[in-house]
Write a protein that holds these residues in place. Structure first.
Motif, short mmCIF file in Angstrom:
data_model
loop_
_atom_site.label_atom_id
_atom_site.label_comp_id
_atom_site.label_asym_id
_atom_site.label_seq_id
_atom_site.Cartn_x
_atom_site.Cartn_y
_atom_site.Cartn_z
N MET A 1 2.07 16.92 41.57
CA MET A 1 1.46 16.27 40.52
C MET A 1 2.45 16.39 39.23
O MET A 1 2.90 17.65 38.92
N PRO A 25 2.06 10.85 42.09
CA PRO A 25 0.86 11.02 41.26
C PRO A 25 1.29 11.83 39.91
O PRO A 25 2.06 12.60 39.73
N ARG A 27 -0.58 12.55 35.72
CA ARG A 27 -1.75 12.83 34.93
C ARG A 27 -1.20 12.74 33.43
O ARG A 27 -0.26 13.43 32.92
N VAL A 55 -0.15 21.28 38.12
CA VAL A 55 0.93 20.32 37.88
C VAL A 55 2.33 21.13 38.48
O VAL A 55 2.59 22.27 38.26
#
Length: 267
Positions: A1, A25, A27, A55
């Motif tokens: 992430m 992926p 965020r 993360v």
């Protein structure tokens, strides 16, 4: 992430696009909640802790109203506590150079030093002016008005922000770039007048220029960087973009052609 700060900005938006295209992926962090993103504020440690949870790597962009390393340092602390492995920081060309008795980009240097001391893997990206900076003046250009020139006749190898984002994604996803500082330039040093002339050629009309000083309206740290660049110190080209991406850096003319509609469409 991967956490992308500044995900709606000049570079972050392209980083988010590239990660999406590659199925990586990520965020997106912003002060307002967005679909698929996380709401966080650099001045709110609890929100930063939520943003970096689970993360692996962070793309770090901070643009405080007054140049300061505080926001970078706040995120670094949260990232370290959360077990983040790698930070890729968007810094700026010339950071750390001494000029007129002060340090160019001192806030970037302080943040870079904090990242290095954190024990996290890191890559620093130091671009000069972005080709896209002319978008700030698109209303004037559409109206046929002259655009203000703060750079004088100095040259910079202005870089396509898409190239900066591509290098950022490479550094976020490949540990081979850890411990590197990349000066991410375009292929040719250009004056502001050169850029405007190239854009005018793409648009098929002449664009006027108004030389202005305007440094007194900038924060002191930013004004120092502008004067450093105006001295000619930023007029150099590196091979860092082609070395990382395996292709030549994009030209300003290519950027202008790809964004022609932004200067011609009403709005």
């Amino acid at each position: 992430m991967i956490l992308v700060t500044g995900a709606t900005g000049t570079i972050g938006s392209h980083v988010a696009r590239l990660l999406t295209e590659r199925g990586v992926p990520f965020r997106a962090m912003s002060r307002r909640r967005r679909p698929g993103g996380v709401r966080a504020d650099f001045d709110d440690p609890a929100s930063l802790a939520r943003a970096v949870a689970d993360v692996d790597a962070v793309f770090l962009v901070t643009v405080p109203p007054v140049p300061s390393a505080e926001h970078d340092i706040a995120l670094i602390a949260a990232a370290r506590a959360a077990g983040v492995r790698r930070i890729v920081k968007l810094s700026a060309i010339g950071s750390g150079e001494r000029f007129e008795g002060t340090t160019v980009g001192a806030w970037h240097v302080a943040a870079e030093e904090a990242i290095e001391a954190s024990g996290l893997g890191w890559t620093m990206l130091r671009p000069p002016s972005f080709a896209s900076n002319l978008l700030w003046h698109r209303a004037l250009i559409r109206a046929g008005e002259p655009v203000p020139n703060l750079a004088g006749d100095s040259r910079q190898a202005v870089v396509d922000p898409r190239d900066v984002a591509a290098v950022a994604v490479a550094a976020l996803t490949d540990g081979a770039h850890e411990g590197r500082r990349y000066d991410l330039t375009g292929p040719t040093p250009l004056t502001f007048a050169d850029q405007v002339a190239i854009l005018g050629g793409v648009l098929g009309r002449r664009i006027g220029i108004a030389d202005v000083d305007g440094l007194d309206r900038l924060p002191a740290g930013v004004a120092t960087g502008v004067r450093w660049a105006r001295s000619g110190a930023a007029a150099y080209v590196t091979d860092h973009v082609p070395r990382v991406l395996g292709r030549p850096a994009g030209t300003f003319e290519r950027w202008a052609r790809d964004h022609r509609e932004a200067f011609t469409a009403p709005g």
